[in-house]
Design an enzyme around this catalytic site. Structure first.
Site, PDB file in Angstrom:
ATOM      1  N   ILE A   1     -37.725  -6.555 -71.556  1.00  0.00           N
ATOM      2  CA  ILE A   1     -37.861  -5.721 -72.734  1.00  0.00           C
ATOM      3  C   ILE A   1     -39.305  -5.763 -73.215  1.00  0.00           C
ATOM      4  O   ILE A   1     -39.818  -6.828 -73.587  1.00  0.00           O
ATOM      5  CB  ILE A   1     -36.906  -6.207 -73.855  1.00  0.00           C
ATOM      6  CG1 ILE A   1     -35.477  -6.265 -73.329  1.00  0.00           C
ATOM      7  CG2 ILE A   1     -37.020  -5.311 -75.080  1.00  0.00           C
ATOM      8  CD1 ILE A   1     -34.948  -4.959 -72.761  1.00  0.00           C
TER       9      ILE A   1
ATOM     10  N   PHE B   1     -37.082  -1.458 -77.412  1.00  0.00           N
ATOM     11  CA  PHE B   1     -35.925  -0.710 -76.897  1.00  0.00           C
ATOM     12  C   PHE B   1     -35.205  -1.636 -75.923  1.00  0.00           C
ATOM     13  O   PHE B   1     -35.777  -2.027 -74.899  1.00  0.00           O
ATOM     14  CB  PHE B   1     -36.455   0.536 -76.181  1.00  0.00           C
ATOM     15  CG  PHE B   1     -35.428   1.457 -75.597  1.00  0.00           C
ATOM     16  CD1 PHE B   1     -35.098   1.393 -74.248  1.00  0.00           C
ATOM     17  CD2 PHE B   1     -34.819   2.421 -76.382  1.00  0.00           C
ATOM     18  CE1 PHE B   1     -34.177   2.264 -73.691  1.00  0.00           C
ATOM     19  CE2 PHE B   1     -33.888   3.304 -75.838  1.00  0.00           C
ATOM     20  CZ  PHE B   1     -33.569   3.228 -74.491  1.00  0.00           C
TER      21      PHE B   1
ATOM     22  N   GLN C   1     -28.343  11.887 -50.951  1.00  0.00           N
ATOM     23  CA  GLN C   1     -29.493  11.537 -51.771  1.00  0.00           C
ATOM     24  C   GLN C   1     -30.815  12.049 -51.217  1.00  0.00           C
ATOM     25  O   GLN C   1     -31.677  12.508 -51.966  1.00  0.00           O
ATOM     26  CB  GLN C   1     -29.558  10.027 -51.959  1.00  0.00           C
ATOM     27  CG  GLN C   1     -28.448   9.504 -52.855  1.00  0.00           C
ATOM     28  CD  GLN C   1     -28.747   8.119 -53.391  1.00  0.00           C
ATOM     29  OE1 GLN C   1     -29.615   7.410 -52.895  1.00  0.00           O
ATOM     30  NE2 GLN C   1     -28.027   7.731 -54.433  1.00  0.00           N
TER      31      GLN C   1
ATOM     32  N   GLU D   1     -38.658   3.355 -67.360  1.00  0.00           N
ATOM     33  CA  GLU D   1     -38.251   4.595 -68.036  1.00  0.00           C
ATOM     34  C   GLU D   1     -37.539   5.550 -67.076  1.00  0.00           C
ATOM     35  O   GLU D   1     -37.696   6.756 -67.155  1.00  0.00           O
ATOM     36  CB  GLU D   1     -39.479   5.293 -68.647  1.00  0.00           C
ATOM     37  CG  GLU D   1     -40.067   4.487 -69.763  1.00  0.00           C
ATOM     38  CD  GLU D   1     -40.456   5.345 -70.950  1.00  0.00           C
ATOM     39  OE1 GLU D   1     -40.009   6.498 -71.030  1.00  0.00           O
ATOM     40  OE2 GLU D   1     -41.214   4.845 -71.783  1.00  0.00           O
TER      41      GLU D   1
ATOM     42  N   LEU E   1     -32.232  -1.977 -73.530  1.00  0.00           N
ATOM     43  CA  LEU E   1     -31.124  -1.391 -72.771  1.00  0.00           C
ATOM     44  C   LEU E   1     -30.857  -2.182 -71.493  1.00  0.00           C
ATOM     45  O   LEU E   1     -29.726  -2.607 -71.247  1.00  0.00           O
ATOM     46  CB  LEU E   1     -31.451   0.072 -72.423  1.00  0.00           C
ATOM     47  CG  LEU E   1     -30.503   0.817 -71.479  1.00  0.00           C
ATOM     48  CD1 LEU E   1     -29.118   0.967 -72.084  1.00  0.00           C
ATOM     49  CD2 LEU E   1     -31.055   2.206 -71.158  1.00  0.00           C
TER      50      LEU E   1
ATOM     51  N   GLU F   1     -30.350  -4.726 -68.466  1.00  0.00           N
ATOM     52  CA  GLU F   1     -29.795  -6.078 -68.331  1.00  0.00           C
ATOM     53  C   GLU F   1     -29.984  -6.533 -66.893  1.00  0.00           C
ATOM     54  O   GLU F   1     -30.263  -5.728 -66.022  1.00  0.00           O
ATOM     55  CB  GLU F   1     -28.308  -6.067 -68.711  1.00  0.00           C
ATOM     56  CG  GLU F   1     -28.099  -5.718 -70.161  1.00  0.00           C
ATOM     57  CD  GLU F   1     -26.630  -5.690 -70.532  1.00  0.00           C
ATOM     58  OE1 GLU F   1     -25.800  -6.083 -69.687  1.00  0.00           O
ATOM     59  OE2 GLU F   1     -26.329  -5.290 -71.664  1.00  0.00           O
ATOM     60  N   PRO F   2     -29.794  -7.862 -66.651  1.00  0.00           N
ATOM     61  CA  PRO F   2     -30.002  -8.355 -65.284  1.00  0.00           C
ATOM     62  C   PRO F   2     -29.203  -7.555 -64.241  1.00  0.00           C
ATOM     63  O   PRO F   2     -29.710  -7.253 -63.174  1.00  0.00           O
ATOM     64  CB  PRO F   2     -29.514  -9.805 -65.355  1.00  0.00           C
ATOM     65  CG  PRO F   2     -29.748 -10.197 -66.773  1.00  0.00           C
ATOM     66  CD  PRO F   2     -29.535  -8.964 -67.597  1.00  0.00           C
ATOM     67  N   SER F   3     -27.959  -7.182 -64.579  1.00  0.00           N
ATOM     68  CA  SER F   3     -27.180  -6.456 -63.574  1.00  0.00           C
ATOM     69  C   SER F   3     -27.090  -4.960 -63.858  1.00  0.00           C
ATOM     70  O   SER F   3     -26.350  -4.241 -63.198  1.00  0.00           O
ATOM     71  CB  SER F   3     -25.772  -7.043 -63.490  1.00  0.00           C
ATOM     72  OG  SER F   3     -25.155  -6.961 -64.766  1.00  0.00           O
TER      73      SER F   3
END
Lengths: 626, 203
Positions: A226, A190, A537, A439, A192, A194-196
């Site tokens: 990944i 999977f 938050q 996750e 999805l 990315e570094p940023s």
């Protein structure tokens, strides 16, 4: 005049949802929206947030798990569990896998033999055809043998790696890809993150551009961390694609999901990451360099990638509850065995000491609740009725934090021995740490739970924002909203009507109190902050903790009642645990409500943090002055 | 000469069960809610039968279980391991002692006419170690119990037995009864495609 209107609305008390208000358009919109929202997606937690505890209480009580499997499914599952159990008991060495940061060839072959790569794929497509409940049971067995690294190897493959094809794939895609992945001939991943772009999944930068001929999307970009990235053949990749923007008439970027085969070319990976735990699981960067993906491999709709991603992650979360239940049971067993044999002071076994009992008892509570919720959620998923995304997210947070506690305390029970590699607990602890991060980090999930639930049941929060743009003209909507909320605080909430074992009636009363306080707290927050609640938050986190513990308590009471009725082995202890857990949950609940009501503590902490960030570090002088 | 091998398997309490408890009426052990499966030594017997088949000594392996409805699970396991067919003598709720089980098995033997009957030396819950011996006695067949090694050559069965005094080697003529001991072999792991096939088989 406006005050007069407010008063009229308050005294009227019965502000109906489907109001026939003709003067204020927002009101009608609000009513229409509310009807739509309440018809779709009912779930226990959403009902809780909207004060309608009763609306979906029958999802959880009576405890529904008995009905999850018919006799044939039960027998089949037992055989699969046995085969899995036997395999892990005899043919896998978690310590070796951790040491070598890999899963040996023979183990992979053995896993293929027992169908471990395609537990939920339909039989016709070479899978084992298990339901979610069945999958949970198998994954619990894997967790029990303490090889979470291998668990992630399998989980990243099927729980998220190719789950998208199972959920959103069309017939051709399913027929083409599922048999190979179900049998383990090909591994899936999977892609999805990315570094940023971690928690902010919508901000990914990998791009997919449709070629001139309209036959292929050309992928460029890179993904990080990944699982199975270095060994997978089939990837579910998320990339930005250009779509039409109806608002501006121009173009905008939206995420699309793709099924990408390594064999398409232009896909490379980096070296395996050197991790704290789950070392047997391969984690790598994946690079796309003009990787050509046929348009037939779009998963779902173009532009619906974010939804696809969330659906996949949502669908797989219960699996973590199951794996962690198994791991917790294994950790606690080591502690129980040790405490039953270790003698210290006056010839006593340490199991007779209060501080040891406290640890084991607290461990048992958390295991019991996690297990109760895991199987309940997977049953609800299998039944197809009702939504479960909030419950699954809450379970993930509760389970991962509980697992860390249980393993950590088990190490404590074992003393110095717990710290030694040869025992294996330190490996499990290292493996467990990631469960609070991947996750969906626990922090994000808690915000998600609080905000999503508040939003969807916040009775037209969106309408309210629209209304807020023109407060005077739209006063009807706002006052209607406020009036309804105030009306609710005046005692018009749903009573909890949950049937429990006789010995638990006190606990249900506590639960009811918690539900009521929770509801009025939510209302108060919506009135006070309105949309601004999303920036609070710390408050949202407190809300999420409160709702998780209400959900957990309900699950526990339902489960214990069910066991007591059937007089299953150990039901007396279940009743004990139910009582203890309710007290434990109530404690946490009250703490968090206090912090919501009196925000001083949270504010102070935030101020402390601001100062430190301003200075770039701990900015206080040493007591010695240097 | 290829033999028909009958393997008797008991649906018994799983070896991994931490504590076997006695029922309040003291008439047996608690089985409700307890994990049950093929008795450990019976599984070794099935394994040995399958190995005989692989060596070409046996042509057919038939599993039989005398027990309640749930014994089907044990039989499906035997099928999933590789047995050709399975027979279930359904005893319902009645608990049988070894003598009665042996009598039931005798009838099956008369029907199936195997050349070799294999079974475990004893079951995990009863630990009687009687059924195999009684069956052999009733059939008037030679028997070798607590087998650590089994070889078949020219209608002769050679068994190395483990006894308290040491190892004993017996040669018997077929038909014969052999009960499996701990060191006879290690049962194979069942593969998923076989589990799926066994799931569908009707008996």
């Amino acid at each position: 005049k406006s005050q007069h209107n407010m008063l009229r609305l308050i005294t009227r008390k019965k502000h109906r949802k489907t109001t026939k208000c003709t003067r204020f358009t927002p009101c009608r919109t609000y009513a229409a929206q509310h009807k739509e929202t309440s018809a779709a997606k009912v779930s226990f937690m959403r009902s809780l947030y909207s004060g309608k505890f009763q609306e979906s209480i029958d999802y959880v009580s009576p405890y529904p798990v008995d009905t999850a499997l018919d006799a044939e499914q039960r027998e089949h599952l037992e055989m699969v569990v046995d085969a899995t159990d036997k395999f892990f008991a005899t043919s896998n060495d978690p310590a070796a896998n951790d040491k070598n940061s890999s899963v040996p060839e023979e183990v992979t072959e053995g896993l293929k033999d027992i169908g471990a790569f395609g537990l939920q794929v339909p039989e016709e497509l070479e899978g084992v055809g298990l339901t979610n409940v069945g999958y949970a049971r198998i994954v619990e067995t894997i967790g029990k043998y303490g090889d979470l690294g291998l668990g992630i190897y399998l989980g990243a493959h099927q729980s998220i790696g190719f789950k998208g094809i199972l959920l959103d794939g069309n017939e051709e895609q399913k027929k083409k890809y599922l048999p190979d992945v179900a049998t383990g001939r090909k591994i899936a991943a999977f892609a999805l993150t990315e570094p940023s772009s971690g928690s902010d999944a919508n901000s990914i930068k990998t791009k997919a551009v449709l070629n001139e001929a309209g036959t292929h999307y050309v992928l460029n970009g890179s993904k990080i961390w990944i699982s199975n990235g270095g060994i997978a053949e089939i990837f579910t990749v998320f990339a930005q694609t250009e779509v039409d923007d109806p608002k501006t008439g121009g173009k905008k970027d939206k995420v699309t999901a793709f099924i990408v085969e390594r064999s398409f070319g232009g896909l490379t990976h980096g070296p395996p990451e050197d991790k704290m735990g789950i070392k047997a699981s391969n984690t790598a960067e994946v690079f796309f360099n003009n990787c050509e993906v046929p348009v037939e491999n779009v998963l779902g709709e173009v532009g619906s990638g974010f939804k696809v991603a969330m659906r996949i992650l949502n669908n797989g979360r219960f699996g973590m509850g199951a794996a962690l239940t198994g791991a917790m049971k294994a950790s606690m067993q080591i502690a129980v065995d040790h405490a039953s044999n270790r003698v210290q002071f006056l010839g006593n076994k340490i199991k007779s000491y209060g501080l040891i009992k406290e640890k084991i008892g607290n461990m048992a509570l958390r295991i019991y609740a996690t297990e109760a919720m895991t199987y309940m959620i997977s049953t609800i998923m299998d039944s197809g009725k009702g939504d479960y995304e909030l419950e699954a997210a809450s379970l993930k947070v509760f389970a991962s934090e509980s697992a860390w506690y249980v393993c950590d305390e088990s190490i404590q029970v074992l003393g110095g021995m717990g710290f030694m590699k040869e025992l294996g607990l330190e490996r499990i602890l290292r493996d467990l740490r990631i469960f609070r991060i991947f996750e969906g980090t626990n922090d994000i999930l808690q915000l998600f739970v609080a905000l999503t639930a508040l939003k969807s049941t916040g009775d037209g929060l969106k309408v309210l924002t629209d209304a807020m743009k023109n407060p005077v003209g739209n006063f009807g909507a706002i006052s209607g909203f406020v009036g309804k909320k105030i009306g609710k605080s005046f005692g018009m909430y749903d009573k909890v009507n949950m049937k429990v074992h006789d010995s638990l009636t006190g606990e249900v009363a506590e639960l009811e109190k918690m539900a009521m306080v929770f509801h009025t707290t939510c209302e108060g927050l919506l009135i006070k902050y309105k949309m601004g609640i999303k920036d609070q938050q710390q408050i949202c986190k407190h809300l999420a903790i409160c709702s998780t513990h209400i959900f957990a308590t309900t699950s526990v009471l339902a489960r214990a009642t069910n066991s007591a009725e059937k007089q299953t082995h150990g039901y007396e202890n279940e009743l004990n645990m139910a009582k203890a857990f309710t007290t434990f949950a109530k404690d946490i609940f009250e703490q968090n409500v206090k912090l919501i009501k009196d925000t001083k503590v949270d504010e102070n902490i935030a101020n402390v943090a601001d100062d430190i960030f301003k200075e770039g570090g701990y900015n206080v002088q040493s007591p010695l002055g240097f | 000469m290829a033999y028909r091998v009958l393997v008797a398997c008991k649906h018994a309490i799983d070896l991994s069960t931490v504590k076997i408890r006695i029922k309040p009426d003291k008439l047996g052990v608690v089985t409700q809610g307890v994990k049950m499966g093929i008795a450990y030594f019976d599984e070794l017997a099935v394994e040995e039968a399958l190995r005989l088949k692989e060596k070409g000594v046996a042509s057919e392996v038939i599993a039989v279980s005398v027990g309640p409805a749930d014994a089907q699970k044990t039989l499906r396991h035997a099928l999933a391991m590789g047995a050709d067919s399975a027979v279930h003598v359904n005893t319902g709720d009645v608990e049988l002692a070894p003598l009665q089980v042996a009598k039931a098995l005798r009838e099956i033997v008369r029907e199936v006419e195997p050349q070799l009957v294999l079974t475990g030396k004893q079951a995990t819950d009863g630990d009687y170690s009687q059924t195999g011996q009684m069956l052999a006695g009733m059939l008037d067949w030679p028997q070798a119990t607590q087998a650590a090694e089994l070889n078949v050559e020219n209608d002769s069965v050679k068994v190395v037995r483990e006894t308290d005094a040491g190892l004993e080697t017996i040669s018997m003529n077929i038909p014969a009864v052999v009960t499996a001991g701990l060191r006879l072999n290690e049962a194979r792991l069942v593969k998923m495609p076989n589990i799926m096939k066994a799931k569908k088989e009707e008996n």
